[in-house]
Design a protein around this motif. Sequence first.
Motif, PDB file in Angstrom:
ATOM      1  N   ALA A 102      12.566  12.258  -7.980  1.00 32.32           N
ATOM      2  CA  ALA A 102      13.128  12.069  -9.321  1.00 32.32           C
ATOM      3  C   ALA A 102      12.128  11.381 -10.242  1.00 32.32           C
ATOM      4  O   ALA A 102      12.050  11.699 -11.432  1.00 32.32           O
ATOM      5  N   ALA A 103      11.344  10.451  -9.706  1.00 27.08           N
ATOM      6  CA  ALA A 103      10.351   9.738 -10.517  1.00 27.08           C
ATOM      7  C   ALA A 103       9.353  10.708 -11.139  1.00 27.08           C
ATOM      8  O   ALA A 103       8.850  10.465 -12.237  1.00 27.08           O
ATOM      9  N   ASN A 104       9.074  11.810 -10.461  1.00 26.64           N
ATOM     10  CA  ASN A 104       8.127  12.792 -10.987  1.00 26.64           C
ATOM     11  C   ASN A 104       8.654  13.508 -12.225  1.00 26.64           C
ATOM     12  O   ASN A 104       7.878  14.130 -12.954  1.00 26.64           O
ATOM     13  N   GLY A 105       9.935  13.418 -12.484  1.00 24.14           N
ATOM     14  CA  GLY A 105      10.512  14.016 -13.678  1.00 24.14           C
ATOM     15  C   GLY A 105      10.843  12.990 -14.745  1.00 24.14           C
ATOM     16  O   GLY A 105      11.384  13.325 -15.788  1.00 24.14           O
ATOM     17  N   ALA A 106      10.501  11.737 -14.483  1.00 20.19           N
ATOM     18  CA  ALA A 106      10.839  10.654 -15.410  1.00 20.19           C
ATOM     19  C   ALA A 106       9.658  10.317 -16.312  1.00 20.19           C
ATOM     20  O   ALA A 106       8.521  10.684 -16.052  1.00 20.19           O
ATOM     21  N   GLY A 107       9.960   9.580 -17.354  1.00 20.18           N
ATOM     22  CA  GLY A 107       8.926   9.102 -18.265  1.00 20.18           C
ATOM     23  C   GLY A 107       9.343   7.774 -18.857  1.00 20.18           C
ATOM     24  O   GLY A 107      10.474   7.318 -18.658  1.00 20.18           O
ATOM     25  N   GLY A 108       8.445   7.139 -19.569  1.00 17.40           N
ATOM     26  CA  GLY A 108       8.758   5.902 -20.278  1.00 17.40           C
ATOM     27  C   GLY A 108       9.248   4.782 -19.380  1.00 17.40           C
ATOM     28  O   GLY A 108       8.709   4.551 -18.301  1.00 17.40           O
ATOM     29  N   ASP A 109      10.298   4.072 -19.859  1.00 10.17           N
ATOM     30  CA  ASP A 109      10.846   2.931 -19.116  1.00 10.17           C
ATOM     31  C   ASP A 109      11.413   3.343 -17.766  1.00 10.17           C
ATOM     32  O   ASP A 109      11.306   2.591 -16.787  1.00 10.17           O
ATOM     33  N   THR A 110      12.010   4.529 -17.707  1.00 14.57           N
ATOM     34  CA  THR A 110      12.597   4.982 -16.445  1.00 14.57           C
ATOM     35  C   THR A 110      11.509   5.150 -15.391  1.00 14.57           C
ATOM     36  O   THR A 110      11.661   4.697 -14.249  1.00 14.57           O
ATOM     37  N   LEU A 111      10.394   5.767 -15.761  1.00 13.50           N
ATOM     38  CA  LEU A 111       9.274   5.923 -14.829  1.00 13.50           C
ATOM     39  C   LEU A 111       8.737   4.555 -14.411  1.00 13.50           C
ATOM     40  O   LEU A 111       8.479   4.330 -13.221  1.00 13.50           O
ATOM     41  N   GLN A 126      10.329   1.801 -14.159  1.00 17.46           N
ATOM     42  CA  GLN A 126      11.272   1.189 -13.225  1.00 17.46           C
ATOM     43  C   GLN A 126      11.150   1.813 -11.838  1.00 17.46           C
ATOM     44  O   GLN A 126      11.191   1.108 -10.827  1.00 17.46           O
ATOM     45  N   PHE A 127      10.980   3.145 -11.780  1.00 20.23           N
ATOM     46  CA  PHE A 127      10.748   3.799 -10.487  1.00 20.23           C
ATOM     47  C   PHE A 127       9.472   3.244  -9.849  1.00 20.23           C
ATOM     48  O   PHE A 127       9.450   2.936  -8.656  1.00 20.23           O
ATOM     49  N   GLU A 128       8.400   3.139 -10.639  1.00 22.51           N
ATOM     50  CA  GLU A 128       7.129   2.647 -10.112  1.00 22.51           C
ATOM     51  C   GLU A 128       7.252   1.213  -9.611  1.00 22.51           C
ATOM     52  O   GLU A 128       6.652   0.854  -8.591  1.00 22.51           O
ATOM     53  N   GLU A 129       8.040   0.398 -10.295  1.00 23.53           N
ATOM     54  CA  GLU A 129       8.218  -0.994  -9.876  1.00 23.53           C
ATOM     55  C   GLU A 129       9.023  -1.088  -8.587  1.00 23.53           C
ATOM     56  O   GLU A 129       8.626  -1.770  -7.644  1.00 23.53           O
ATOM     57  N   VAL A 130      10.155  -0.413  -8.548  1.00 27.50           N
ATOM     58  CA  VAL A 130      11.051  -0.523  -7.389  1.00 27.50           C
ATOM     59  C   VAL A 130      10.476   0.157  -6.152  1.00 27.50           C
ATOM     60  O   VAL A 130      10.502  -0.403  -5.055  1.00 27.50           O
ATOM     61  N   LEU A 131       9.957   1.367  -6.316  1.00 29.27           N
ATOM     62  CA  LEU A 131       9.480   2.137  -5.163  1.00 29.27           C
ATOM     63  C   LEU A 131       8.007   1.894  -4.850  1.00 29.27           C
ATOM     64  O   LEU A 131       7.596   2.021  -3.688  1.00 29.27           O
ATOM     65  N   GLY A 159       6.066  -0.925  -6.052  1.00 30.14           N
ATOM     66  CA  GLY A 159       5.564  -2.282  -6.242  1.00 30.14           C
ATOM     67  C   GLY A 159       4.705  -2.425  -7.482  1.00 30.14           C
ATOM     68  O   GLY A 159       3.827  -3.283  -7.537  1.00 30.14           O
ATOM     69  N   GLY A 160       4.927  -1.557  -8.475  1.00 31.61           N
ATOM     70  CA  GLY A 160       4.162  -1.608  -9.714  1.00 31.61           C
ATOM     71  C   GLY A 160       2.990  -0.650  -9.751  1.00 31.61           C
ATOM     72  O   GLY A 160       2.350  -0.499 -10.788  1.00 31.61           O
ATOM     73  N   GLU A 161       2.691  -0.004  -8.631  1.00 38.02           N
ATOM     74  CA  GLU A 161       1.591   0.978  -8.606  1.00 38.02           C
ATOM     75  C   GLU A 161       2.030   2.236  -9.350  1.00 38.02           C
ATOM     76  O   GLU A 161       3.217   2.510  -9.497  1.00 38.02           O
ATOM     77  N   ASN A 162       1.057   3.035  -9.792  1.00 32.69           N
ATOM     78  CA  ASN A 162       1.370   4.212 -10.604  1.00 32.69           C
ATOM     79  C   ASN A 162       1.961   5.359  -9.778  1.00 32.69           C
ATOM     80  O   ASN A 162       1.938   5.343  -8.541  1.00 32.69           O
ATOM     81  N   LEU A 163       2.479   6.361 -10.472  1.00 35.14           N
ATOM     82  CA  LEU A 163       3.149   7.501  -9.837  1.00 35.14           C
ATOM     83  C   LEU A 163       2.209   8.276  -8.911  1.00 35.14           C
ATOM     84  O   LEU A 163       2.636   8.723  -7.843  1.00 35.14           O
ATOM     85  N   ASP A 164       0.944   8.420  -9.303  1.00 36.14           N
ATOM     86  CA  ASP A 164      -0.003   9.136  -8.439  1.00 36.14           C
ATOM     87  C   ASP A 164      -0.146   8.447  -7.086  1.00 36.14           C
ATOM     88  O   ASP A 164      -0.192   9.098  -6.039  1.00 36.14           O
ATOM     89  N   ALA A 165      -0.214   7.127  -7.114  1.00 36.38           N
ATOM     90  CA  ALA A 165      -0.317   6.373  -5.863  1.00 36.38           C
ATOM     91  C   ALA A 165       0.969   6.492  -5.046  1.00 36.38           C
ATOM     92  O   ALA A 165       0.924   6.641  -3.820  1.00 36.38           O
TER      93      ALA A 165
END
Length: 159
Positions: free
Chosen positions: A88-97, A99-104, A106-112
Amino acid sequence: MEKVICFALSLLLLCSLGGCGRPADYEELSAQPIVLSDETMSEQEDKFPTIYEALSQFGLTLLKGSREQTETSTLVSPLSVALALSMAANGAGGDTLSQFEEVLGGGENLDALNAACSTLIQAYKDLGGSTESSFANSLWTDPEGAISEEFIGRCQGIF
């Protein structure tokens, strides 16, 4: 009584199949799987410990929460939930993305996060032993809704 229940369930199943046809304006998607390159994987590898720690915390919180919410036994797979949310994070943007990056992650980016998930999936498949298992993730969309070809490609290639 069992025969009546089986008949009713069979009838319900048959009735529900009638609505499974394609709409008249159905358009086949042409997304190609986007697979992470070895270079991308190695570039992200140093971020895996942070992501694995975040996923572990997420999993523990999920298990604790599911135990507190019910008085009966519940089977929950933190890995399955984390992979579904990562999709789902791969379809998100902005604040939602974020939040996904933070929770899943640890603050690292989507590519990681994607690289770490790909590594986890491969490690899970390589376990071997006497247990056989597979993933059954899927994407669903409203026929009226729009879905990005890149999003589909990432999900096909990574998950």
